[in-house]
Design an enzyme around this catalytic site. Structure first.
Site, PDB file in Angstrom:
ATOM      1  CG  ASP A  12     -35.479   5.082 -33.694  1.00 13.60           C
ATOM      2  OD1 ASP A  12     -34.943   4.455 -34.636  1.00 13.60           O
ATOM      3  OD2 ASP A  12     -36.358   4.594 -32.965  1.00 13.60           O
ATOM      4  CD1 TRP A  17     -39.024  11.215 -42.773  1.00 10.00           C
ATOM      5  CD2 TRP A  17     -37.781  10.459 -44.483  1.00 10.00           C
ATOM      6  NE1 TRP A  17     -38.858  12.251 -43.673  1.00 10.00           N
ATOM      7  CE2 TRP A  17     -38.104  11.812 -44.723  1.00 10.00           C
ATOM      8  CE3 TRP A  17     -37.007   9.782 -45.426  1.00 10.00           C
ATOM      9  CZ2 TRP A  17     -37.681  12.500 -45.863  1.00 10.00           C
ATOM     10  CZ3 TRP A  17     -36.590  10.466 -46.567  1.00 10.00           C
ATOM     11  CH2 TRP A  17     -36.925  11.803 -46.770  1.00 10.00           C
ATOM     12  CD  GLU A  59     -26.683  -3.344 -28.544  1.00 12.63           C
ATOM     13  OE1 GLU A  59     -26.541  -2.184 -28.987  1.00 12.63           O
ATOM     14  OE2 GLU A  59     -26.119  -3.756 -27.508  1.00 12.63           O
ATOM     15  CG  ASN A  60     -28.348  -0.119 -34.818  1.00 11.69           C
ATOM     16  OD1 ASN A  60     -28.059   1.024 -34.492  1.00 11.69           O
ATOM     17  ND2 ASN A  60     -29.571  -0.607 -34.607  1.00 11.69           N
ATOM     18  NE  ARG A  63     -31.307  -1.486 -37.414  1.00 16.68           N
ATOM     19  CZ  ARG A  63     -31.957  -0.343 -37.381  1.00 16.68           C
ATOM     20  NH1 ARG A  63     -32.034   0.410 -38.472  1.00 16.68           N
ATOM     21  NH2 ARG A  63     -32.524   0.072 -36.255  1.00 16.68           N
ATOM     22  NE  ARG A 168     -35.742   5.651 -29.606  1.00 13.23           N
ATOM     23  CZ  ARG A 168     -35.140   4.477 -29.467  1.00 13.23           C
ATOM     24  NH1 ARG A 168     -34.556   4.174 -28.330  1.00 13.23           N
ATOM     25  NH2 ARG A 168     -35.124   3.597 -30.465  1.00 13.23           N
ATOM     26  NE  ARG A 174     -36.932   0.318 -28.237  1.00 11.70           N
ATOM     27  CZ  ARG A 174     -38.103  -0.029 -28.784  1.00 11.70           C
ATOM     28  NH1 ARG A 174     -39.174  -0.183 -28.039  1.00 11.70           N
ATOM     29  NH2 ARG A 174     -38.191  -0.210 -30.098  1.00 11.70           N
ATOM     30  CD  GLU A 187     -34.704  16.459 -16.220  1.00 11.80           C
ATOM     31  OE1 GLU A 187     -35.876  16.197 -16.537  1.00 11.80           O
ATOM     32  OE2 GLU A 187     -34.272  16.394 -15.055  1.00 11.80           O
TER      33      GLU A 187
HETATM   34  C1  IPE Z   1     -31.398   3.128 -31.447  1.00 11.71           C
HETATM   35  O1  IPE Z   1     -32.321   2.869 -32.448  1.00 11.71           O
HETATM   36  C2  IPE Z   1     -30.036   3.256 -32.029  1.00 11.71           C
HETATM   37  C3  IPE Z   1     -29.794   4.440 -32.830  1.00 11.71           C
HETATM   38  C4  IPE Z   1     -30.611   5.446 -32.994  1.00 11.71           C
HETATM   39  C5  IPE Z   1     -28.500   4.475 -33.468  1.00 11.71           C
HETATM   40  P1  IPE Z   1     -32.816   1.397 -32.788  1.00 11.71           P
HETATM   41  O2  IPE Z   1     -33.822   1.546 -33.872  1.00 11.71           O
HETATM   42  O3  IPE Z   1     -31.664   0.512 -33.049  1.00 11.71           O
HETATM   43  O4  IPE Z   1     -33.489   0.936 -31.413  1.00 11.71           O
HETATM   44  P2  IPE Z   1     -34.536  -0.212 -31.111  1.00 11.71           P
HETATM   45  O5  IPE Z   1     -34.042  -1.458 -31.788  1.00 11.71           O
HETATM   46  O6  IPE Z   1     -35.844   0.243 -31.649  1.00 11.71           O
HETATM   47  O7  IPE Z   1     -34.545  -0.312 -29.620  1.00 11.71           O
HETATM   48  C1  IPE Z   2     -32.034   5.259 -37.547  1.00  7.61           C
HETATM   49  O1  IPE Z   2     -33.335   4.900 -37.447  1.00  7.61           O
HETATM   50  C2  IPE Z   2     -31.223   4.848 -36.384  1.00  7.61           C
HETATM   51  C3  IPE Z   2     -30.302   3.725 -36.674  1.00  7.61           C
HETATM   52  C4  IPE Z   2     -30.373   2.619 -36.002  1.00  7.61           C
HETATM   53  C5  IPE Z   2     -29.266   3.887 -37.684  1.00  7.61           C
HETATM   54  P1  IPE Z   2     -33.860   3.434 -37.749  1.00  7.61           P
HETATM   55  O2  IPE Z   2     -33.135   2.837 -38.902  1.00  7.61           O
HETATM   56  O3  IPE Z   2     -33.861   2.626 -36.511  1.00  7.61           O
HETATM   57  O4  IPE Z   2     -35.352   3.784 -38.189  1.00  7.61           O
HETATM   58  P2  IPE Z   2     -36.669   3.020 -37.790  1.00  7.61           P
HETATM   59  O5  IPE Z   2     -36.723   3.009 -36.293  1.00  7.61           O
HETATM   60  O6  IPE Z   2     -36.582   1.649 -38.355  1.00  7.61           O
HETATM   61  O7  IPE Z   2     -37.736   3.858 -38.403  1.00  7.61           O
HETATM   62 MG    MG Z   3     -35.213   2.406 -34.992  1.00  6.60          MG
END
Ligand code: IPE
Ligand code: IPE
Ligand code: MG
Length: 226
Positions: A12, A17, A59-60, A63, A168, A174, A187
């Site tokens: 994440d 970044w 869930e992504n 986006r 994470r 989470r 862990e």
């Molecule tokens: C979790 O990150 C999924 C991945 C790293 C692929 P998200 O950015 O989607 O999680 P939430 O929405 O903050 O819970």
């Molecule tokens: C990558 O991080 C994980 C994926 C869900 C692909 P994010 O795209 O969620 O990055 P942040 O949390 O918005 O910084």
């Molecule tokens: Mg994220």
């Protein structure tokens, strides 16, 4: 040093970044994806045998399409060049391949086939992965059968030993749908480092922290030696 057999990383922080640099979120995914082979190798070099990387959740798909396409482009480029990981790594993709664009699904399948032979290391990439969906899908696959822990596990996307350590990056505390069945006794390690910056010293710190943990699995700690 007490080493995990299976380490998972919830990768994440790519978006933040990029935003911190005034760039589009896609740039963050590009730099994050570029780090993947080195991160996997860093764990393998230190004795970890299985690495799972959470790349894209079901869930992504919520986006914007441009960002989803950007992430998929990175994964496809990775799948087409898995050989750069070295010939000792088997790659598998866990998730709903049918939800992916056909060219990406085909690239993932081809990468799995090319690396299928016996290898010491496994790299498991979670893409279009839904944790609840994985459980529901397994239950549906076994409907009518007597469900045991063993056949239930074999109906999951990948029948691997549970992750011993889940890391994470990106500061959130989470799991966001990551392996709800398999993480029951994992862990957990959280770091504020954004994934594109996640490097060797962060990996060492996570493994050292894991090494200091006492896993009890519901039992009692071993008696103190007087
Ligand atoms: C979790 O990150 C999924 C991945 C790293 C692929 P998200 O950015 O989607 O999680 P939430 O929405 O903050 O819970
Ligand atoms: C990558 O991080 C994980 C994926 C869900 C692909 P994010 O795209 O969620 O990055 P942040 O949390 O918005 O910084
Ligand atoms: Mg994220």
């Amino acid at each position: 040093m007490n080493l995990p057999l299976h380490v998972a990383v919830i990768m994440d922080g790519n978006g933040r970044w990029a935003e911190n640099r005034g760039e589009k979120r896609e740039i963050g995914h590009l730099f994050g994806a570029k780090r993947v082979p080195a991160v996997a190798r860093a764990f393998f070099d230190r004795g970890v045998r299985i690495v799972s990387l959470y790349a894209f959740s079901q869930e992504n798909f919520r986006r914007p399409p441009i960002e989803v396409q950007g992430i998929f482009g990175c994964v496809e480029a990775f799948a087409r060049s898995v050989e750069t990981l070295g010939d000792d790594v088997r790659v598998i993709f866990s998730g709903e391949k049918s939800a992916l664009p056909p060219s990406l699904a085909a690239a993932c399948l081809a990468a799995e086939e090319r690396t299928e032979v016996n290898k010491p290391f496994i790299l498991n990439i979670l893409i279009a992965y839904g944790g609840r969906e994985e459980i529901l899908r397994a239950a549906r696959m076994l409907s009518g059968e007597k469900i045991t822990e063993q056949n239930f596990r074999s109906a999951l996307y990948a029948d691997l030993p549970d992750p011993d350590l889940i890391i994470r990056t990106g500061g959130e505390k989470r799991l966001s749908g990551f392996m709800p069945f398999q993480s029951a006794y994992s862990e957990l390690y959280f770091t504020d480092v954004l994934f594109p910056d996640f490097g060797d010293k962060d990996i060492e710190a996570a493994l050292a922290d894991y090494s200091s943990r006492q896993r009890r699995f519901g039992s009692l700690p071993p008696p103190k030696v007087p």
